[in-house]
Design a protein around this motif. Structure first.
Motif, PDB file in Angstrom:
ATOM      1  N   GLY A  12      46.801 -16.419  17.588  1.00  0.00           N
ATOM      2  CA  GLY A  12      48.011 -17.087  18.065  1.00  0.00           C
ATOM      3  C   GLY A  12      48.084 -17.107  19.572  1.00  0.00           C
ATOM      4  N   LEU A  13      49.265 -17.454  20.060  1.00  0.00           N
ATOM      5  CA  LEU A  13      49.521 -17.530  21.495  1.00  0.00           C
ATOM      6  C   LEU A  13      50.337 -16.314  21.914  1.00  0.00           C
ATOM      7  CD1 LEU A  13      49.611 -19.089  24.199  1.00  0.00           C
ATOM      8  CD2 LEU A  13      51.669 -20.248  23.332  1.00  0.00           C
ATOM      9  N   VAL A  14      49.893 -15.652  22.968  1.00  0.00           N
ATOM     10  CA  VAL A  14      50.579 -14.458  23.452  1.00  0.00           C
ATOM     11  C   VAL A  14      50.518 -14.439  24.976  1.00  0.00           C
ATOM     12  CG1 VAL A  14      48.494 -13.034  23.301  1.00  0.00           C
ATOM     13  CG2 VAL A  14      50.742 -11.951  23.151  1.00  0.00           C
ATOM     14  N   GLN A  15      51.501 -13.839  25.585  1.00  0.00           N
ATOM     15  CA  GLN A  15      51.499 -13.711  27.042  1.00  0.00           C
ATOM     16  C   GLN A  15      50.579 -12.575  27.478  1.00  0.00           C
ATOM     17  OE1 GLN A  15      55.629 -13.295  28.248  1.00  0.00           O
ATOM     18  NE2 GLN A  15      55.792 -15.513  28.580  1.00  0.00           N
ATOM     19  N   ALA A  16      50.096 -12.668  28.691  1.00  0.00           N
ATOM     20  CA  ALA A  16      49.264 -11.599  29.247  1.00  0.00           C
ATOM     21  C   ALA A  16      50.018 -10.272  29.158  1.00  0.00           C
ATOM     22  CB  ALA A  16      48.911 -11.914  30.692  1.00  0.00           C
ATOM     23  N   TYR A  37      37.986 -16.174  17.817  1.00  0.00           N
ATOM     24  CA  TYR A  37      37.463 -14.889  17.366  1.00  0.00           C
ATOM     25  C   TYR A  37      36.910 -15.043  15.946  1.00  0.00           C
ATOM     26  CZ  TYR A  37      39.293 -12.469  21.418  1.00  0.00           C
ATOM     27  OH  TYR A  37      39.515 -12.039  22.706  1.00  0.00           O
ATOM     28  N   TYR A  38      35.686 -14.563  15.768  1.00  0.00           N
ATOM     29  CA  TYR A  38      34.992 -14.676  14.494  1.00  0.00           C
ATOM     30  C   TYR A  38      34.698 -13.286  13.926  1.00  0.00           C
ATOM     31  CZ  TYR A  38      33.936 -19.446  16.032  1.00  0.00           C
ATOM     32  OH  TYR A  38      34.034 -20.751  16.466  1.00  0.00           O
ATOM     33  N   CYS A  39      34.777 -13.225  12.620  1.00  0.00           N
ATOM     34  CA  CYS A  39      34.409 -12.009  11.902  1.00  0.00           C
ATOM     35  C   CYS A  39      33.056 -12.237  11.237  1.00  0.00           C
ATOM     36  CB  CYS A  39      35.468 -11.702  10.847  1.00  0.00           C
ATOM     37  SG  CYS A  39      35.110 -10.289   9.798  1.00  0.00           S
ATOM     38  N   ALA A  40      32.226 -11.204  11.220  1.00  0.00           N
ATOM     39  CA  ALA A  40      30.928 -11.283  10.557  1.00  0.00           C
ATOM     40  C   ALA A  40      30.732 -10.049   9.696  1.00  0.00           C
ATOM     41  CB  ALA A  40      29.805 -11.382  11.584  1.00  0.00           C
ATOM     42  N   ALA A  41      30.133 -10.253   8.529  1.00  0.00           N
ATOM     43  CA  ALA A  41      29.779  -9.162   7.620  1.00  0.00           C
ATOM     44  C   ALA A  41      28.269  -9.136   7.475  1.00  0.00           C
ATOM     45  CB  ALA A  41      30.439  -9.369   6.258  1.00  0.00           C
ATOM     46  N   TYR A  42      27.688  -7.948   7.666  1.00  0.00           N
ATOM     47  CA  TYR A  42      26.241  -7.816   7.638  1.00  0.00           C
ATOM     48  C   TYR A  42      25.774  -7.119   6.375  1.00  0.00           C
ATOM     49  CZ  TYR A  42      26.182  -9.288  12.477  1.00  0.00           C
ATOM     50  OH  TYR A  42      26.320 -10.022  13.624  1.00  0.00           O
ATOM     51  N   SER A  89      27.344 -13.034   7.034  1.00  0.00           N
ATOM     52  CA  SER A  89      28.315 -14.026   6.602  1.00  0.00           C
ATOM     53  C   SER A  89      29.404 -14.125   7.653  1.00  0.00           C
ATOM     54  CB  SER A  89      28.925 -13.625   5.251  1.00  0.00           C
ATOM     55  OG  SER A  89      27.920 -13.491   4.267  1.00  0.00           O
ATOM     56  N   TRP A  90      29.806 -15.353   7.941  1.00  0.00           N
ATOM     57  CA  TRP A  90      30.748 -15.596   9.020  1.00  0.00           C
ATOM     58  C   TRP A  90      31.979 -16.339   8.518  1.00  0.00           C
ATOM     59  CZ3 TRP A  90      29.736 -14.358  14.256  1.00  0.00           C
ATOM     60  CH2 TRP A  90      28.472 -13.819  14.488  1.00  0.00           C
ATOM     61  N   GLY A  91      33.101 -16.060   9.173  1.00  0.00           N
ATOM     62  CA  GLY A  91      34.301 -16.806   8.893  1.00  0.00           C
ATOM     63  C   GLY A  91      34.408 -18.022   9.780  1.00  0.00           C
ATOM     64  N   GLN A  92      35.521 -18.746   9.624  1.00  0.00           N
ATOM     65  CA  GLN A  92      35.736 -19.968  10.384  1.00  0.00           C
ATOM     66  C   GLN A  92      36.317 -19.714  11.765  1.00  0.00           C
ATOM     67  OE1 GLN A  92      34.800 -23.165   9.353  1.00  0.00           O
ATOM     68  NE2 GLN A  92      33.719 -21.850   7.899  1.00  0.00           N
ATOM     69  N   GLY A  93      36.807 -18.517  11.978  1.00  0.00           N
ATOM     70  CA  GLY A  93      37.345 -18.175  13.287  1.00  0.00           C
ATOM     71  C   GLY A  93      38.851 -18.344  13.360  1.00  0.00           C
ATOM     72  N   THR A  94      39.445 -17.628  14.291  1.00  0.00           N
ATOM     73  CA  THR A  94      40.877 -17.740  14.544  1.00  0.00           C
ATOM     74  C   THR A  94      41.090 -17.779  16.056  1.00  0.00           C
ATOM     75  OG1 THR A  94      43.054 -16.778  14.050  1.00  0.00           O
ATOM     76  CG2 THR A  94      41.261 -15.214  14.460  1.00  0.00           C
ATOM     77  N   GLN A  95      41.935 -18.706  16.487  1.00  0.00           N
ATOM     78  CA  GLN A  95      42.127 -18.933  17.925  1.00  0.00           C
ATOM     79  C   GLN A  95      43.098 -17.906  18.500  1.00  0.00           C
ATOM     80  OE1 GLN A  95      40.841 -21.466  20.119  1.00  0.00           O
ATOM     81  NE2 GLN A  95      41.805 -20.138  21.659  1.00  0.00           N
ATOM     82  N   VAL A  96      42.698 -17.310  19.613  1.00  0.00           N
ATOM     83  CA  VAL A  96      43.573 -16.435  20.384  1.00  0.00           C
ATOM     84  C   VAL A  96      43.716 -17.039  21.772  1.00  0.00           C
ATOM     85  CG1 VAL A  96      43.830 -14.173  21.472  1.00  0.00           C
ATOM     86  CG2 VAL A  96      42.978 -14.345  19.118  1.00  0.00           C
ATOM     87  N   THR A  97      44.940 -17.282  22.179  1.00  0.00           N
ATOM     88  CA  THR A  97      45.210 -17.839  23.497  1.00  0.00           C
ATOM     89  C   THR A  97      46.157 -16.916  24.246  1.00  0.00           C
ATOM     90  OG1 THR A  97      44.956 -20.091  22.652  1.00  0.00           O
ATOM     91  CG2 THR A  97      46.054 -19.834  24.778  1.00  0.00           C
ATOM     92  N   VAL A  98      45.733 -16.483  25.429  1.00  0.00           N
ATOM     93  CA  VAL A  98      46.535 -15.585  26.240  1.00  0.00           C
ATOM     94  C   VAL A  98      46.976 -16.339  27.493  1.00  0.00           C
ATOM     95  CG1 VAL A  98      46.662 -13.357  27.394  1.00  0.00           C
ATOM     96  CG2 VAL A  98      45.180 -13.642  25.393  1.00  0.00           C
ATOM     97  N   SER A  99      48.278 -16.498  27.648  1.00  0.00           N
ATOM     98  CA  SER A  99      48.804 -17.231  28.797  1.00  0.00           C
ATOM     99  C   SER A  99      49.113 -16.275  29.945  1.00  0.00           C
ATOM    100  CB  SER A  99      50.062 -17.994  28.400  1.00  0.00           C
ATOM    101  OG  SER A  99      51.080 -17.088  28.003  1.00  0.00           O
TER     102      SER A  99
END
Length: 115
Positions: free
Chosen positions: A10-14, A93-98, A104-114
């Motif tokens: 998600g979106l979060v402030q610094a 940000y992506y998660c991986a399982a070894y 195996s990888w996920g689709q990722g999740t967006q992190v935005t820091v303002s």
């Protein structure tokens, strides 16, 4: 085969915090380690943190002391607690399982820091 799904971006402030989750399903008994990676626009994907099946953790120097990887075996979930976030933490940000011989990888999740 293992499937992983990330959530919690998600979106979060610094200076703020977020917790990412990575839920694993499928052949979870074969997972040796799990990891979080991130990829910022125009940059290569980089390793952020890893956690072994025994619970040992490793971190990139850029996130030590601010990001914490953990796991809940009962929920088959790995978390990335992110505190004191900086604008330079903005990335997908992506998660991986070894498992032995593959990941195996996920689709990722967006992190935005303002700022």
């Amino acid at each position: 085969q293992v499937q992983v799904v990330e959530s919690g971006g998600g979106l979060v402030q610094a200076g703020g915090s977020l917790r990412l989750s990575c839920a694993a399903s499928g052949s979870i008994f074969s997972i040796n380690a799990m990891a979080w990676y991130r990829q910022a626009p125009g940059k290569q994907r980089e390793l952020v943190a890893t956690i072994s099946s025994g619970g040992s953790t490793k971190y990139a120097d850029s996130v030590k002391g601010r990001l914490t990887i953990s796991r809940d075996n009962a929920k088959n979930t790995v978390y990335l607690q992110m505190n004191s976030l900086k604008p330079e933490d903005t990335a997908v940000y992506y998660c991986a399982a070894y498992e032995a011989g593959r990941s195996s990888w996920g689709q990722g999740t967006q992190v935005t820091v303002s700022s």
